[in-house]
Design a protein around this motif. Structure first.
Motif, PDB file in Angstrom:
ATOM      1  N   ARG A 564     106.073  25.792 -17.445  1.00  0.00           N
ATOM      2  CA  ARG A 564     107.524  25.897 -17.589  1.00  0.00           C
ATOM      3  C   ARG A 564     108.133  24.578 -18.029  1.00  0.00           C
ATOM      4  N   CYS A 565     107.583  23.473 -17.538  1.00  0.00           N
ATOM      5  CA  CYS A 565     108.107  22.166 -17.923  1.00  0.00           C
ATOM      6  C   CYS A 565     107.921  21.920 -19.421  1.00  0.00           C
ATOM      7  N   LEU A 566     106.727  22.229 -19.946  1.00  0.00           N
ATOM      8  CA  LEU A 566     106.470  21.999 -21.371  1.00  0.00           C
ATOM      9  C   LEU A 566     107.247  22.978 -22.244  1.00  0.00           C
ATOM     10  N   GLU A 567     107.441  24.215 -21.772  1.00  0.00           N
ATOM     11  CA  GLU A 567     108.249  25.177 -22.523  1.00  0.00           C
ATOM     12  C   GLU A 567     109.702  24.719 -22.616  1.00  0.00           C
ATOM     13  N   ARG A 568     110.187  24.114 -21.540  1.00  0.00           N
ATOM     14  CA  ARG A 568     111.599  23.724 -21.489  1.00  0.00           C
ATOM     15  C   ARG A 568     111.860  22.406 -22.195  1.00  0.00           C
ATOM     16  N   HIS A 569     110.912  21.454 -22.078  1.00  0.00           N
ATOM     17  CA  HIS A 569     111.177  20.107 -22.580  1.00  0.00           C
ATOM     18  C   HIS A 569     110.316  19.707 -23.769  1.00  0.00           C
ATOM     19  N   GLY A 570     109.371  20.559 -24.184  1.00  0.00           N
ATOM     20  CA  GLY A 570     108.571  20.250 -25.347  1.00  0.00           C
ATOM     21  C   GLY A 570     107.363  19.387 -25.043  1.00  0.00           C
ATOM     22  N   PRO A 571     106.576  19.064 -26.079  1.00  0.00           N
ATOM     23  CA  PRO A 571     105.338  18.305 -25.880  1.00  0.00           C
ATOM     24  C   PRO A 571     105.577  16.949 -25.219  1.00  0.00           C
ATOM     25  N   ALA A 575     100.724  11.036 -19.278  1.00  0.00           N
ATOM     26  CA  ALA A 575     101.330  10.155 -18.277  1.00  0.00           C
ATOM     27  C   ALA A 575     102.814  10.457 -18.090  1.00  0.00           C
ATOM     28  N   VAL A 576     103.498  10.789 -19.198  1.00  0.00           N
ATOM     29  CA  VAL A 576     104.925  11.117 -19.115  1.00  0.00           C
ATOM     30  C   VAL A 576     105.124  12.416 -18.349  1.00  0.00           C
ATOM     31  N   LEU A 577     104.274  13.407 -18.629  1.00  0.00           N
ATOM     32  CA  LEU A 577     104.351  14.696 -17.940  1.00  0.00           C
ATOM     33  C   LEU A 577     104.128  14.516 -16.440  1.00  0.00           C
ATOM     34  N   SER A 608      96.524  16.694 -28.727  1.00  0.00           N
ATOM     35  CA  SER A 608      95.666  15.591 -29.132  1.00  0.00           C
ATOM     36  C   SER A 608      95.212  14.904 -27.860  1.00  0.00           C
ATOM     37  N   SER A 609      94.457  13.855 -28.028  1.00  0.00           N
ATOM     38  CA  SER A 609      93.993  13.134 -26.858  1.00  0.00           C
ATOM     39  C   SER A 609      95.178  12.562 -26.087  1.00  0.00           C
ATOM     40  N   GLY A 610      95.422  13.125 -24.891  1.00  0.00           N
ATOM     41  CA  GLY A 610      96.494  12.622 -24.050  1.00  0.00           C
ATOM     42  C   GLY A 610      97.833  13.270 -24.256  1.00  0.00           C
ATOM     43  N   SER A 611      97.961  14.249 -25.175  1.00  0.00           N
ATOM     44  CA  SER A 611      99.235  14.933 -25.422  1.00  0.00           C
ATOM     45  C   SER A 611      99.085  16.426 -25.191  1.00  0.00           C
ATOM     46  N   TYR A 612     100.132  17.047 -24.616  1.00  0.00           N
ATOM     47  CA  TYR A 612     100.093  18.474 -24.278  1.00  0.00           C
ATOM     48  C   TYR A 612     101.410  19.131 -24.649  1.00  0.00           C
ATOM     49  N   GLY A 613     101.314  20.419 -25.009  1.00  0.00           N
ATOM     50  CA  GLY A 613     102.495  21.185 -25.375  1.00  0.00           C
ATOM     51  C   GLY A 613     102.477  22.555 -24.747  1.00  0.00           C
ATOM     52  N   PRO A 614     103.520  23.369 -24.996  1.00  0.00           N
ATOM     53  CA  PRO A 614     103.568  24.716 -24.416  1.00  0.00           C
ATOM     54  C   PRO A 614     102.509  25.622 -25.020  1.00  0.00           C
TER      55      PRO A 614
END
Length: 636
Positions: A564-571, A575-577, A608-614
């Protein structure tokens, strides 16, 4: 909030403790209490590392390899008797008083060991050192389990128990310097090694002063106001750290104030009310105690006598052995909370038994080199270490809180007396004989003992992962107070069908009143300034959810929050997530595990390495479609 009436207490204190987010308070518990295992590992390894030196001319004391086995057995005997004596006191006068007193006994005895000049004095000091460590077991394991949230209990307990091997590594590395004759004379270096335990113990003593008494123990003894004050202080500290309100506790418990339980009553309760759990505890303790005490205490003389390893080189091999043992609980620990107690405990016991049996066959046939011996031994004890740690976790979970300290002491003492004393004596004499066939027989006996423990877990194991201690084993005083209520017999009959068969219908009747269901709780906050997510919001409402693995519910909730966090706020970067969700309050390793499962199940996409999205598919698999129990996901 707690209310009392004619010594009957209705309280939500256990629920308040279980729903707390992970914080600096819990790290203080781990460091101040859990480090007793570091001391135990240090003591056991120091003897193993210096054993060859103690048997050499010029050491300042006259001992042979058989005497090393006697010293090991004396240490274990002291630990057994210390556990029995101090175990009853920890349930009677409190956890904190005991874990301070037993540490002081250890500090004094280990310093006196450094001045040993004759075998009888050395054995005596080892006895009292063991008594201090044995007394620590019941007080420490009780306090840790009562203060750590249910969702983290398995992983934290195994990591704490696995820290034995941190002490082992410290002892081995220190022995490399202290046994170096170019630095210290042969009659001095081994004495300084025992002084190292005193220095570490003194540091632990200072940290322990900041650890409070267990609120669960206080409420059981009628000191409700003091328990409330401690929990209030913990909650204030945590709200200051998180900047957000805590979720409401998910259950209450009703119990009657009760005095101390004696050993005779404990044995009656354990073997009449919980015969399956009592048998399980004995099988797990005897198996791991025999194998571990036999091998660890005598590993130095085994390497020297059969593989030609010099006494100054033995510590190098002990460091490798300690590393394998430490990595077992560290890497496998989370699976005890996700895959579950029964499959993990049984597989670690049976897997290590198979590898030890192979080791015995190869040793008997003369097919081992020093390298292959250490490789097989490390693999076997990688599994055995996680299994052995779970024995302490099991006994501290599956008996009621009134007898928790006594139960740990009793099963540790009996199991260790059978396996831990006979193992070093038997193995020490087999090594002293110089006959590889006899040593191989010792490995076969150890494998059989571990195998029996694994079979006992398969047949009698308890699914305790993620559950409140009060739901795993209903407090005896809760049953007594419930018996006073009108209609209590009808209530017991109504819940009999949902009882845990391993408790013979006694311990699993709900002792708690559940709080709000998951569906009725406030929405989970997804950023700063809102009510942060705490896995402790997962409750025990309803019969089905109460007996399902609560850790599965917590993990599902964590995955939902990530999605839900990634759907609402994007990739976001990883560490930021984690920072956005305040994942440091979820508990050690929980964010990493939830993120891996979220990717595996299609709820989150790795960009990518270290990045995530919805999710690219709009949600992935539904929770009901997921396989249960989960197996470990591939590491990405």
């Amino acid at each position: 909030m707690s209310t009392t009436s004619t010594e009957v207490i209705r309280t939500d204190l256990p629920g308040r403790l279980d729903r707390l987010p992970w914080s600096r308070f819990h790290w203080r518990i781990v460091i101040g209490l859990g480090t007793v295992w570091v001391l135990d590992g240090l003591e056991v390894t120091i003897v193993g590392a210096v054993s060859s030196r103690l048997t050499e001319p010029g050491s300042g004391i006259v001992l042979n390899s058989a005497d090393i086995g006697v010293a090991a057995a004396t240490y274990v005997a002291g630990a057994c008797l210390g556990a029995l004596y101090f175990g009853q006191l920890t349930d009677r006068i409190g956890r904190k008083k005991l874990f301070m007193a037993t540490l002081a006994i250890y500090l004094l005895a280990t310093v006196l060991t450094a001045f040993a000049w004759t075998p009888w004095y050395f054995f005596l000091c080892r006895f009292f050192t063991g008594a201090g460590i044995g007394g620590e077991y019941s007080a420490i394991n009780s306090a840790v389990d009562e203060l750590i949230p249910a969702r983290n209990r398995g992983r934290v307990d195994l990591a704490i128990n696995g820290s034995f091997w941190v002490g082992s590594a410290i002892g081995s590395l220190a022995a490399l310097l202290l046994l170096d004759q170019s630095l210290f004379p042969p009659n001095i270096g081994w004495r300084l090694a025992f002084g190292l335990g005193f220095l570490i113990g003194l540091g632990i003593l200072l940290v322990r002063r900041q650890v409070p008494e267990s609120p669960r123990w206080l409420m059981l003894h009628g000191r409700v106001a003091e328990a409330e004050r401690i929990v209030d202080d913990i909650e204030r500290e945590m709200t200051t750290q998180t900047g957000a309100p805590l979720p409401p506790p998910s259950y209450e418990i009703t119990l009657r104030v009760r005095g101390a339980v004696r050993y005779r009553e404990l044995v009656k309760i354990a073997f009449q009310r919980y015969p399956n759990r009592a048998t399980l505890g004995l099988a797990l303790f005897i198996g791991q105690a025999f194998l571990y005490n036999a091998v660890v205490f005598d590993l130095g003389t085994l390497l020297s006598g059969f593989f030609g390893v010099g006494s100054s080189s033995v510590p190098y091999f002990l460091v490798l052995f300690a590393a394998a043992n430490f990595l077992g609980p560290l890497l496998l620990g989370r699976l005890f909370d996700t895959v579950g107690r029964v499959p993990m405990i049984s597989s670690t016991y049976l897997g290590s038994a198979a590898l030890v049996a192979v080791l015995g066959v190869l040793l008997r046939n003369g097919a081992l080199t020093t390298g292959t011996f250490m490789a097989l031994l490390g693999a076997a004890f990688f599994l055995a270490s996680a299994g052995a740690s779970s024995a302490y976790l099991t006994v501290s979970e599956v008996f009621p809180m009134e007898i928790r300290g006594l139960a740990i002491a009793l099963f540790y003492a009996v199991g260790t007396a059978v396996g831990g004393i006979t193992g070093p004596l038997l193995f020490g004499n087999m090594i002293h004989s110089g006959d590889a066939r006899l040593v191989a027989l010792g490995f076969f006996v150890g494998a059989a003992a571990m195998g029996l423990g694994g079979v006992a877990e398969l047949v009698l194991g308890v699914r305790a992962e993620g559950k409140s201690l009060e739901n795993i084993a209903t407090p005896l005083t809760a049953e007594e107070s419930d018996a006073d209520r009108p209609g209590a017999d009808r209530a017991r009959r109504a819940t009999r069908d949902t009882a845990d068969p391993t408790a013979n219908g006694h311990a699993t009747r709900p002792a708690v009143r559940a709080g709000p269901t998951r569906q009725s709780r406030e929405p989970v906050g997804l950023g700063p300034g809102s009510a942060f997510y705490s896995p402790g919001q997962i409750g025990t409402a309803g019969t089905v959810s109460r007996w399902a693995a609560a850790s599965e519910d917590a993990l599902d909730h964590e995955i939902e929050v990530l999605s839900r966090c990634l759907e609402r706020h994007g990739p976001m970067r990883r560490a930021v997530l984690a920072g956005f969700l305040q994942a440091q309050f979820w508990g050690p390793g929980r964010f990493t595990v939830a993120l891996r499962y979220a990717v595996e199940e299609g709820r989150v996409t790795r960009l990518s390495s270290g990045s995530y999205g919805p999710s690219e598919t709009g949600g992935g698999r539904a929770p009901s479609d997921r396989p249960k129990p989960r197996s470990a996901p591939p590491v990405t």
